[in-house]
Write an enzyme that holds these catalytic residues in place. Structure first.
Site, short mmCIF file in Angstrom:
data_model
loop_
_atom_site.label_atom_id
_atom_site.label_comp_id
_atom_site.label_asym_id
_atom_site.label_seq_id
_atom_site.Cartn_x
_atom_site.Cartn_y
_atom_site.Cartn_z
N ASP A 381 0.87 -1.17 0.00
CA ASP A 381 0.00 0.00 0.00
C ASP A 381 0.91 1.23 0.00
OD1 ASP A 381 -2.32 1.59 0.43
OD2 ASP A 381 -1.87 1.67 2.55
N LYS A 382 0.37 2.40 -0.29
CA LYS A 382 1.19 3.62 -0.28
C LYS A 382 1.01 4.41 1.03
CE LYS A 382 -0.16 7.40 -2.28
NZ LYS A 382 -0.07 8.43 -1.24
N THR A 666 -2.65 1.31 -4.53
CA THR A 666 -3.13 2.38 -3.65
C THR A 666 -4.49 2.88 -4.09
OG1 THR A 666 -2.66 4.64 -2.91
CG2 THR A 666 -1.77 4.01 -5.03
N ASP A 668 -5.15 5.96 -3.82
CA ASP A 668 -4.93 7.39 -4.05
C ASP A 668 -4.90 7.74 -5.54
OD1 ASP A 668 -4.56 9.94 -3.07
OD2 ASP A 668 -3.10 9.28 -1.59
#
Length: 1036
Positions: A381-382, A666, A668
């Site tokens: 994940d980021k 991610t 995002d």
């Protein structure tokens, strides 16, 4: 959206499952405010449950998971066969005690993990919340919350169930939510209460009105909601439509104010729970390989038994003889293998927990530590995993000059000089002066800073700090009480920076903004229009009027790709944007345009007209705004950095050198994800990045895949929507291309999509995957991967609780894999092969013994000798191999290439297995034939001679296998030898004690042991001398 299609099929499966269990299909519901008893259907309890079993399924479940493996089922059948008199070879305890011990160890370990899991769930389920009732506010546990309850959630508290937002304590009548545990996005989300309930004088009035919420059936979609709110007792009845803006989903955190909500969904019907997959019992690849080897050994066992009966010419009741031989040679498959490996896993887990270099690491699943030594793909994940989710303003670029962190004091002095020069305050500067004279540097800096301080959606909020109360802090703009709230951390970083250089945002409401100059003067601006940021436009704008001069200015900021066509021609924008992006900064371009009153009035009239149109409204509005967005004056570029976690770059470098490919998944935005990938050196400076265009159908996907196929050594960046299309039509082709990439970044990924990618990687490549994350949105991915690692983040422990291993920082992953993963795998490989060798030796001796004595199915060693051989006489030295290591941990970290060797699975392969089988056959034959040759006259002593030689051979072989001696290994060797010598006194029914004391016994045992072991020591020396393994070159 594509992932919703997957969701629909998942829902169908859920529904079928519910029907089987006697539960009804999920249906739309009517929820009365504050009246949980008025329900029209049964709802699940609001409990979080991460356990694999319950009280009733625990024992059957654990036993089933044990006996579904050939290995354990074989021993169960073997032990059961001893109840049949014709098949009995010795005492019952020789078969049932080892099996019982194995099962007891497994059950105790599983029970300990289940209890730990239960305690963690209990902690979450026992969190206390306030509930509004007719008797006032009462405290209630999270697990006791019901559909229809009115729950009060404080700031920074987790939302306990899916709710509709009814009231907030915030003056502006809205609240912000942190959703990164749900969807991985760092931007705060704005939520609006139901208008009707927000207008009520107090929260307790919610119980006085007759109102209900009609909501859709529970589903998996976290980005949409359809419902209505109805108040019956008003005249006329009030109806309000409800959308995603009115929801507070469970696992999100309230970021501003105190809110009141009515509970809609609980327990397994929560959006966050429906987006996570059920935990599965993970079985290590190593265990599957050992299971495969035992099947080969079983084949050998059957062949040997058949050969023995064939050499008897199938005389008499030969089928019974086959079964007796099968039992006689059953030692070929060692039951102690399972015990040793399981206890080894416990030791590895203990070593990982005790490692002071990775403090706070927790092993939640002790069944798969060897998996850590063979990871080929790492999916991370980021937000919160690679980054700290803390934005820092790094760079202001004005074209001719750039200001970094070290030169911000210059910016401060420019701003200060502008506001302290009495003759020419900025408020009086006319447009004519600005156009005729080239501006001074101070005024250019000031214009840029003012634009950044005005063009945003940040609201300053004042809270009491113990000394000053809220109202007073708000009146005096008290610095120590102010916090900034915004939907994006980038925006807050920009406003905090303008404050640090002297221009402070002190107040904001729907129609005005107040800034404070370095001299303490308040500058008032009226907000005339706001054009919010959208993913399509990639920019935001604001039109403000300066109250002191009446000047109207249109400020705009946005991504360089869209702003390049909006600002006046210049020769530096593209180049500098590229430079800053390469440094991993998020770049925003800031521009302005001064408007006359007439220009603005003309624009407003057209804008209002466009907003009223029914057809193509959004297109007409965009056209009107674009008429303003021309020939704007470029003011500056800003560079903001999302700070990486400590040592992320060296850790990723280590993993890359170890042959592990890293994929970043991610939730995002694409730009943010690309920036972080560059900043973290996930994509090296020499590599190109291919940004996969947004595709919506098969044709577009085909063209884009062809374009991508032509690129070499190129990192891939793709959005979740495009990924869904590619996987639907070209799954095989896409995965083939993606697996060749040095790095892959998937942005805007839904939680279920992350798990899907992990599953596809496992199916397509057959390699082991490891998933790392810190949020609730990573749980599915962590549970799907062969090895799940949770990072304990700021935003709760959901991921770390669901993971197999929990770490406190991403940098600890390097040591977890390179040192502990590598050691666990190599030690288990050595241990398993040695235990097999130990069993094959005694089985070879039995075969030789039977063949010499006319193929009789008579055991060579009986009773305690056979149990003692694999327990007290050899167990400790063999098990001490779990402490062995080929290189120091510092060397393993320094040369991650050593890890790459393990990916081929060489420590435990058919080749090494065959070598150990040949060694076992050689040694067993030498010991047995040696005993028979040297002791023709004293046949009774064969047992004593051969057994002693066997024990000594085993102890010497352990010494031969060990690479780095540990003091416990020496203790184990001496202890085993002492146990054997001491026990001879009690074994007079098997061994002649007087004969053992003679010199003849000693020299003959010595000769046999030397002949069985010395050649192997010579071979080891020659191999080390002429063909050393890679690690020995580093240790010498």
């Amino acid at each position: 959206m594509g992932w919703q299609r997957g969701a629909e099929t998942k829902e169908k499966r859920c529904c079928e499952c519910l029907r089987c269990c006697g539960r009804r299909d999920p249906r739309p519901r009517t929820v009365w405010l504050g009246h949980p008893e008025k329900r029209d259907q049964r709802y699940p309890r609001n409990v979080i449950n991460n356990q694999k079993y319950n009280f009733f399924t625990f024992l059957p479940g654990v036993l089933f998971n044990q006996f579904k493996y050939f290995f354990n089922l074989y021993f169960l059948l073997l032990a059961c066969s001893q109840f049949v008199v014709e098949m009995r070879l010795g005492a019952l305890y020789t078969y049932w005690v080892p099996l019982g011990f194995v099962l007891a160890v497994t059950v105790i370990r599983e029970a300990a993990e289940e209890i730990r899991c239960y305690m963690r769930d209990k902690e979450v389920n026992s969190q206390i919340y306030s509930k509004l009732t007719a008797r006032g506010t009462v405290k209630v546990k999270s697990s006791n919350i019901q559909v229809g309850d009115l729950i009060i959630v404080e700031k920074n508290q987790r939302v306990p169930a899916d709710m509709i937002f009814l009231r907030t304590s915030e003056k502006n009548g809205s609240c912000f939510l942190r959703t990164d545990q749900l969807d991985g996005e760092t931007d705060w989300k704005l939520r609006l209460p139901v208008t009707c309930t927000q207008r009520l004088p107090t929260a307790s009035d919610l119980l006085q009105i007759r109102s209900y919420v009609y909501a859709e059936e529970p589903n998996i979609d976290i980005h949409n909601f359809v419902g209505t709110f109805t108040r019956e007792d008003s005249d006329p009845p009030v109806n309000e439509s409800l959308s995603i803006e009115n929801t507070l989903w469970a696992s999100t955190v309230i970021a501003s104010g105190t809110v009141v909500g009515v509970v809609l969904y609980t327990g397994r019907e929560l959006r966050s729970v429906m987006n996570t997959s059920n935990p599965r019992s993970k079985i290590g690849l190593f265990d599957l390989e050992v299971n495969c080897l035992t099947k080969i050994l079983f084949g050998a066992l059957v062949v040997v038994s058949l050969v023995m009966v064939a050499l008897q010419h199938f005389a008499g009741r030969w089928y019974l003889q086959i079964i007796r031989f099968l039992l006689l040679f059953s030692n070929i498959i060692p039951i102690s293998l399972r015990v040793n490996l399981d206890m080894g896993k416990i030791v590895y887990s203990w070593v990982i927990r005790r490692d002071s270099k990775i403090p706070g690491t927790v092993v939640r699943s002790s069944t798969i530590p060897e998996q850590l030594g063979r990871i080929s793909y790492l999916l991370t994940d980021k937000t919160g995993t690679l980054t700290q989710n803390e934005m820092v303003f790094k760079r202001l670029h004005l074209g001719t000059v750039a200001y970094g962190l070290d030169s911000m004091d210059e910016v401060q002095s420019h701003i200060f000089s502008i506001y302290t020069q009495p003759q020419d305050p900025p408020a009086v500067k006319g447009l004519s002066l600005a156009t005729k004279v080239r501006r001074t540097m101070s005024s250019r800096v000031h214009e840029a800073v003012k634009a950044i301080a005005l063009c945003h959606n940040v609201t300053p909020v004042y809270e009491s700090n113990g000394v000053t109360d809220q109202a007073e802090a708000e009146r005096h703009y008290e610095d120590s009480c102010r916090v900034y709230q915004a939907s994006s951390p980038d925006e807050v970083a920009l406003v905090q920076w303008t404050e640090s250089v002297g221009l402070t945002l002190v107040g904001r409401d729907q129609s005005s903004v107040q800034l404070r100059s370095p001299g303490g003067h308040i500058l008032n601006f009226t907000i005339l229009q706001i054009f919010p940021f959208t993913y399509e436009s990639k920019r935001m704008g604001i039109i403000v009027r300066d109250e002191s001069t009446g000047e109207i200015t249109f400020y705009m900021k946005g991504a360089d790709v869209v702003m390049a066509g909006i600002v006046q021609y210049n020769d530096w924008l593209e180049e500098e944007c590229g430079n800053m992006a390469r440094e991993g900064l998020r770049v925003l371009v800031v521009a302005k345009k001064s408007l006359t009153e007439e220009q603005y009035q003309d624009f407003e009239a057209r804008y209002v007209q466009a907003k009223l149109s029914v057809h193509d409204r959004s297109l007409k509005v965009a056209t009107v705004i674009e008429s303003l967005e021309m020939e704007m004056e470029l003011l500056c570029l800003t560079g903001v950095e999302d700070q990486l976690q400590t040592d992320v770059r060296p850790t990723l470098e280590t993993l890359r050198n170890a042959g592990i490919k890293v994929w970043m998944l991610t939730g995002d935005k694409l730009e943010t994800a690309t920036c972080t990938a560059k900043n973290a050196h996930l994509v090296t400076r020499t590599q190109d990045i291919h940004i996969f265009r947004l595709v919506t159908n098969r044709g577009e996907a085909h063209l884009e895949l062809n374009a991508f196929r032509r690129k070499h050594d190129c990192a891939l960046v793709i959005s979740g929507d495009s990924l869904e299309v590619c996987l639907k039509y070209y799954e095989y082709e896409f995965m083939e291309l993606a697996c060749q990439c040095p790095a892959v970044v998937c942005c805007r990924c839904a939680p279920t999509q992350k798990a899907q990618i992990v599953r596809l990687l496992q199916e397509r490549t057959g390699k082991l995957t490891c998933a790392v994350g810190d949020g609730g949105n990573d749980v599915s991915m962590i549970q799907e991967a062969d090895c799940g690692v949770g990072v304990e983040g700021k935003e709760g422990k959901q991921a770390s609780l669901a993971a197999d291993f929990s770490i406190t920082q991403f940098k600890h992953l390097g040591r977890l894999l390179m040192v502990h993963g590598r050691n666990s795998y190599k030690r288990s490989a050595a241990l398993s092969q040695f235990v097999i060798h130990r069993s094959l030796c005694i089985s070879t001796m039995q075969a030789v013994f039977s063949s010499v004595f006319y193929f009789a199915s008579v055991p060579l060693y009986q009773g305690f000798l056979i149990i003692g051989y694999s327990t007290i006489y050899t167990m400790f030295p063999v098990f001490s191999l779990v402490l062995d290591k080929d290189v120091k941990s510092e060397v393993a970290m320094l040369y991650p290439e050593l890890y790459k060797d393990l990916l081929k699975g060489r420590p435990l392969s058919y080749k090494t297995f065959l070598i150990w089988v040949l060694i076992s056959i050689y040694q067993g034959s030498i010991i047995m034939y040696g005993a028979l040759l040297l002791f023709e006259s004293e046949f009774v002593h064969i047992v004593a001679i051969s057994f002693t030689s066997l024990i000594l051979t085993e102890l010497l072989m352990v010494a031969l296998t060990i690479q780095t001696w540990h003091w416990l290994m020496i203790v184990a060797e001496l202890l085993s030898l002492s146990c054997y010598i001491a026990s001879l006194v009690f074994l007079h029914e098997f061994i002649d004690v007087y004969f053992i004391a003679t010199l003849s016994f000693l020299w003959k045992v010595t000769v046999i042991t030397l002949v069985s072991c010395l050649p192997l020591y010579v071979l080891k020396y020659l191999r080390r001398r002429f063909s050393p393994p890679s690690y020995s070159k580093l240790t010498s």
